[in-house]
Design an enzyme around this catalytic site. Structure first.
Site, short mmCIF file in Angstrom:
data_model
loop_
_atom_site.label_atom_id
_atom_site.label_comp_id
_atom_site.label_asym_id
_atom_site.label_seq_id
_atom_site.Cartn_x
_atom_site.Cartn_y
_atom_site.Cartn_z
N HIS A 1 -23.19 15.60 1.48
CA HIS A 1 -23.03 16.07 0.11
C HIS A 1 -21.93 17.13 0.06
CE1 HIS A 1 -23.97 17.23 -3.96
NE2 HIS A 1 -23.95 18.49 -3.57
N LYS B 1 0.83 -1.22 0.00
CA LYS B 1 0.00 0.00 0.00
C LYS B 1 0.86 1.26 0.00
CE LYS B 1 -2.51 -2.71 -0.61
NZ LYS B 1 -2.54 -4.18 -0.59
N ASP C 1 -4.44 -17.44 7.48
CA ASP C 1 -4.18 -18.00 6.15
C ASP C 1 -3.94 -19.51 6.18
OD1 ASP C 1 -4.31 -15.47 5.09
OD2 ASP C 1 -2.31 -15.48 4.19
#
Ligand code: FAD
Ligand code: NAI
Length: 468
Positions: A447, A52, A315
């Site tokens: 907004h 990243k 994992d």
């Protein structure tokens, strides 16, 4: 006498270190065994965090080179200081792995450096620089993660033929980068080097990119990446890679279904065909811990293996290979060992591809809903109709909300667009609470924000969006 602990975690990746911290918070005496010099596992050292850092830096490099003039910022073409970009990446990794050391100290977790293995009931052996040590522990959690899968006959040297680890540390931008596998690593790290000037060709065995992701999203994303200059060879496999005397590579490609061989030149090849669970040296066979056909440790819903007192997470067990999945399992297993109701909701587990634009998804894909015969409705809203997206030149992509026709409950959501990684959280929370498309449509979005597109997509599941 051996050290005595309530819980010993083998592996300090996101699963192991988070589980250890949670267990310590719950009052357990906790040990962590880690074979690497630093904590944090794949994710912090050679995965999520360094990738990243490079994705962020190269995205800005690309923006400065292409979009700034349109915004009225005239600068000379940016020039690359790769050494400094890598230094930024390394500093980011160091800050994160040191953060884990700090958290271990804060939570009074004892760490052992060395290779851990199960040495009988309630016993962990650590072989490290200090020799051999035995830890006695009521519970053992295996969180040893995964390593890159490799291709037979293709030898990784981490300089010319690399896994993600080498691709995060190349010393120079390759002129031609061959990426094998159009999955998350191939597209993220392919994007990094393409932005810095490499000619990137991605060879994928299947007839699509990003298997498992919503296929409409994947199709649109492939078109966007092609416009960015990345070339795809789908339904193709790499048979072999030959090293030339001048240091360059020639890869032999063949159609996935068999056929004529074609050659492709490259300077660096990235093998990104998936990852495999890592259980080597753990003494699992001797301990009698069962593995499945793909080498993953078999657990029940409470992360218990078939051997009493031994658990596994992350994992190394079934499920998506994601850091947050491993973290959630770390928390859950600690809580379960403490007698609490630890639980992970795999149905509301987000997944993100941190490319430009980003892709984020949670819940079911349209393909899955079709396959399961579920009657669903689609609300889809493009960023071209979103004011904020226009203002910041990020109109690529859309939000797609999938809801149950009968109940209106949101079953899945898929976003392709800038900041999708942050926006998906709203949908994850909604799904965690079994929210409906109407709940989402009636929730105010500030907004102007890109998140308004989520609300509009939800409105499209009902009477219709306002701005389209
Ligand atoms: P790991 O992080 O693999 O940690 C296992 C640890 O166990 C390692 O430190 C290892 O040294 C140690 N260990 C193994 N065996 C022993 C032993 N016998 N004794 C002692 N120690 C041992 N996921 C995301 O969610 N988001 C991302 O953006 C993302 N980006 C990624 C980018 C790349 C390039 C890669 C490779 C992966 C990325 N992932 C990402 C996946 C993520 O890194 C893994 O899902 C996550 O690290 C798994 O955590 P884990 O704790 O199960 O195992
Ligand atoms: P992947 O499973 O995402 O993709 C591998 C790709 O390689 C697939 O498209 C597969 O069809 C293809 N493939 C397999 N064998 C092939 C062959 N012989 N020739 C050509 N193509 C072949 O695996 P990837 O990208 O290696 O990533 C590993 C894991 O790391 C993933 O499970 C992912 O979850 C995790 N990860 C997550 C990230 C994130 O969350 N942003 C970032 C990077 C990795």
């Amino acid at each position: 006498m051996a050290d005595q602990f309530d819980l010993t975690v083998i592996g300090s990746g996101p699963g192991g270190y988070v589980g250890a911290i949670r267990a310590a918070q719950l009052g357990m005496k906790v040990a962590v065994v880690e074979k690497n010099p630093t904590f944090g596992g794949t994710c912090l050292n050679i995965g999520c965090i360094p990738s990243k850092a490079l994705l962020h830096a190269t995205e800005l490099f690309e923006e400065a080179g292409h979009n700034f003039s349109h915004l009225g910022i005239d600068i000379p073409p940016p020039s690359l200081n790769l050494a400094q970009m890598m230094a930024h990446k390394d500093e980011t990794v160091a800050a994160n792995v040191n953060g884990v050391s700090f958290l271990f100290k804060k939570n009074k977790i004892t760490s052992f450096q060395g290779i851990g293995s199960v040495a009988g009931k309630g016993r962990v052996k650590v072989v490290g620089e200090k020799g051999e040590q035995i830890i006695e522990s009521k519970h053992i959690v295996i969180a040893t993660g995964s390593v890159p899968a490799t291709l037979p006959g293709i030898d990784i040297d981490e300089e010319k033929i690399v896994t993600s680890t080498g691709a995060l540390s190349l010393g120079a931008v390759p002129n031609r980068l061959l990426v094998i596998g159009a999955g998350v690593i191939g597209l993220e790290l392919g994007s990094v080097w393409a932005r810095l000037g490499a000619k990137v060709t991605v060879v994928e065995f299947l007839d699509r990119i990003l298997p498992g992701m919503d296929s409409e999203v994947a199709r649109q994303f492939q078109r966007i990446l092609q416009k960015q200059g990345i070339e795809f060879k789908l339904s193709t496999k790499v048979k072999a890679i030959d090293k030339q005397d001048d240091g360059s590579l020639v890869a032999r490609l063949e159609p996935a279904a068999g056929g004529d061989v074609t050659l492709i030149d490259a300077d660096v090849a990235l093998v990104a065909i998936g990852r495999k669970p890592f259980t080597q040296g753990l003494g699992l066979a001797e301990a009698g811990v069962a593995l499945d056909e793909r080498g993953r440790i078999v657990t029940d819903a409470h992360y218990r293996t078939n051997v009493d007192g031994i658990y596994a997470i992350g994992d190394v067990i079934t499920g998506p290979m994601l850091a947050h999945k491993a973290e959630d399992e770390g928390i859950a297993v600690a809580e379960l060992i403490a007698g609490q109701a630890g639980h992970v909701n795999y149905g509301a587990m987000p997944a993100v591809v941190y490319t430009s634009p980003e892709i984020a998804s949670v819940g079911k894909t349209e393909d899955e809903l079709k396959a399961e015969g579920i009657d669903y409705k689609i609300g889809k809203f493009p960023f071209t109709a979103n004011g904020r997206a226009k203002a910041q030149l990020s109109t690529q992509g859309f939000v797609k909300v999938l809801a149950d026709v009968a109940t209106d409950r949101v079953l899945g959501a898929h976003i392709i667009g800038r900041n999708a990684s942050e926006m998906i959280e709203a949908l994850t929370v909604l799904m965690e609470f079994n929210g409906s498309a109407e709940d989402l449509a009636r929730t105010t979005a500030a907004h102007p924000t890109l998140s308004e597109a989520i609300r509009e997509a939800a409105l499209m599941c009902g009477d219709g969006a306002i701005h389209i």
